[in-house]
Design a protein around this motif. Structure first.
Motif, short mmCIF file in Angstrom:
data_model
loop_
_atom_site.label_atom_id
_atom_site.label_comp_id
_atom_site.label_asym_id
_atom_site.label_seq_id
_atom_site.Cartn_x
_atom_site.Cartn_y
_atom_site.Cartn_z
N GLN A 150 9.64 -8.47 -4.77
CA GLN A 150 8.52 -9.27 -5.25
C GLN A 150 8.89 -9.87 -6.60
OE1 GLN A 150 5.52 -6.24 -5.31
NE2 GLN A 150 5.38 -6.18 -3.08
N HIS A 177 0.99 -6.93 -6.09
CA HIS A 177 0.30 -6.54 -4.85
C HIS A 177 -0.90 -5.65 -5.20
CE1 HIS A 177 3.45 -3.02 -4.56
NE2 HIS A 177 2.82 -3.04 -5.70
N SER A 179 -1.43 -2.87 -3.92
CA SER A 179 -1.06 -1.45 -3.75
C SER A 179 -1.26 -0.68 -5.05
CB SER A 179 0.39 -1.33 -3.28
OG SER A 179 0.58 -2.06 -2.10
N GLN A 182 -4.35 1.42 -5.10
CA GLN A 182 -4.25 2.74 -4.42
C GLN A 182 -3.97 3.82 -5.45
OE1 GLN A 182 -1.15 3.31 -1.54
NE2 GLN A 182 -1.43 1.30 -0.59
N GLU A 219 -6.03 -4.36 0.48
CA GLU A 219 -5.27 -3.13 0.63
C GLU A 219 -6.18 -2.09 1.29
OE1 GLU A 219 -2.30 -3.32 -0.77
OE2 GLU A 219 -1.60 -1.27 -0.45
N PHE A 259 6.78 2.70 -0.67
CA PHE A 259 5.65 3.64 -0.80
C PHE A 259 5.16 4.19 0.52
CE2 PHE A 259 3.34 -0.24 0.08
CZ PHE A 259 4.08 -1.21 -0.61
N THR A 260 5.77 3.79 1.63
CA THR A 260 5.36 4.35 2.92
C THR A 260 6.60 4.82 3.70
OG1 THR A 260 5.27 2.05 3.66
CG2 THR A 260 3.17 3.15 3.33
N GLY A 291 1.51 -5.37 6.48
CA GLY A 291 2.46 -4.27 6.33
C GLY A 291 1.66 -2.98 6.25
N CYS A 292 2.27 -1.88 6.74
CA CYS A 292 1.52 -0.62 6.74
C CYS A 292 2.48 0.56 6.86
CB CYS A 292 0.54 -0.59 7.92
SG CYS A 292 1.34 -0.78 9.52
N GLY A 293 1.93 1.75 6.82
CA GLY A 293 2.78 2.92 7.01
C GLY A 293 2.07 4.18 6.56
N ALA A 314 -1.62 3.66 4.71
CA ALA A 314 -2.02 2.53 3.87
C ALA A 314 -1.62 1.26 4.59
CB ALA A 314 -1.32 2.61 2.52
N PHE A 315 -2.29 0.20 4.24
CA PHE A 315 -1.88 -1.10 4.78
C PHE A 315 -2.25 -2.18 3.77
CE2 PHE A 315 -6.10 0.01 6.38
CZ PHE A 315 -6.86 -1.11 6.04
N GLY A 316 -1.57 -3.31 3.88
CA GLY A 316 -1.87 -4.42 2.98
C GLY A 316 -1.69 -5.73 3.72
#
Ligand code: DAH
Length: 351
Positions: A150, A177, A179, A182, A219, A259-260, A291-293, A314-316
């Motif tokens: 990023q 982001h 995130s 979170q 998020e 982070f995931t 994106g997620c995980g 989590a997802f974004g």
């Protein structure tokens, strides 16, 4: 000539038109291209130079008088017309324009509503963020190339002496982001967490139809005991059915986010061609939307949550992307140009 003028002057002074037609007749008679004033000026050409000095003034005053009379009444007639229109209660009203919601707000609201039905609450965080919340706590090691995923806008820390020290440089940034929210949420509370975090994010990218230096994300975070990847899949599947309609297909592809672990990207069957292949999905029939995980245990440890006891997902997602797919918008710049012709098309809802 002078006597003619004084005769006409009396006539003009006495003239009070009652209709627009009467005024028009007056205009043609005195001010028309073949009217009296034109004739008088023609006559004027022939008089002696001595007479001209006196007559010229008289003639000009006369012309002004005729014009003033006409203009006075012309205005009366137009305002008179408009007034009578207003007073005619049988005519349809003129209507006035009201503002509408921005398409990104409409879609954000829709996303929030769907997750609210699943028990998610809203949370927010700051747009100017420190390195810890935007990167380090999210398991981006310092000097790790993942930080380059990023392109970041760094922000000067205010100091008394103008230069930032090496340490201060890079200490603050415009969040890249959502995130980061979170982290703030988990630091401030205790599990379980079930939250949705919409907000604006910034990246140092050249502005084009497909990229912008700021955009919007939502998020999502779910932390509790026994949260599994199946919960993640079911939640996002439900979201897609609600947003894009039943029958929209989803697929998960393995991916990488610091982070995931494991991480995935989720595609949906193209909302425009329904999977047949088109420009939007680059003929593949699928488009990526988020994106997620499963939250990496390191992240939970960083915010003092027992990663042996708790798990989470989590997802974004980018709101612009979701909106583009919903409304077939092809140029990201439209969202921030405030062109009323664009914005008007979304006035679906009275505030
Ligand atoms: N923060 C990621 C980005 O901006 C998106 C994202 C991916 C958020 C995976 C998540 C996640 O919460 O689990 O590209």
């Amino acid at each position: 000539m002078q006597s003619k003028i004084s005769q006409y002057t009396t006539e003009i002074n006495a003239f009070e038109p009652k209709t627009a037609e009467e005024l028009e007749t007056f205009r043609i008679k005195f001010l028309g291209t073949k009217g009296i004033i034109k004739d008088l000026f023609d006559e004027f050409k022939a008089v002696s130079p001595e007479e001209k000095r006196v007559l010229g003034k008289v003639l000009n005053q006369f012309k002004q008088l005729a014009e003033a009379k006409f203009n006075d009444h012309k205005d009366n007639f137009t305002t008179g017309d408009a007034q009578s229109k207003k007073e005619d209660l049988t005519l349809p009203g003129e209507g006035f324009e009201i503002g509408g919601r921005h398409p990104l707000n409409l879609v954000r609201k829709e996303i929030v509503e769907i997750f609210k039905r699943l028990g998610f609450v809203l949370a927010e965080g700051p747009e100017i963020e420190d390195d810890w919340h935007n990167f380090s706590a999210l398991n981006f090691p310092e000097e790790h190339p993942a930080r380059d995923m990023q392109d970041t806008f760094f922000v000067q820390k205010p100091t008394n002496n103008s230069e930032n020290t090496a340490e201060e440089k890079g200490a603050y940034a415009l969040r890249t982001h959502t995130s980061s929210v979170q982290v703030r949420l988990m630091e401030a509370g205790k599990p379980p967490f079930r939250a949705l975090m919409p907000g604006r994010v910034y990246r140092n990218e050249a502005i084009s139809a497909r990229a912008h230096c700021f955009f919007h994300q939502v998020e999502g975070l779910y932390v509790d005991e026994n949260v599994s990847f199946a919960d993640l899949k079911q939640t996002l599947y439900y979201f897609v059915q609600e947003l894009y309609g039943e029958g929209t297909k989803v697929r998960f592809r393995p991916s990488y986010f610091p982070f995931t672990e494991p991480s995935a990207e989720m595609d949906i069957s193209c909302t425009i061609c329904k999977g047949a292949g088109c420009q939007m999905c680059k003929q593949s029939g699928w488009v990526e939307i988020l994106g997620c995980g499963m939250i990496d245990p390191n992240v939970l440890d960083n915010v003092n949550i027992d990663s042996k006891k708790y798990t989470g997902f989590a997802f974004g997602m980018g709101i612009e992307r979701i909106t583009n797919l919903k409304y077939q918008i092809k140029d990201l710049r439209l969202f921030s140009e405030n062109d009323v012709r664009f914005l008007k098309q979304f006035q679906t809802e009275v505030i």
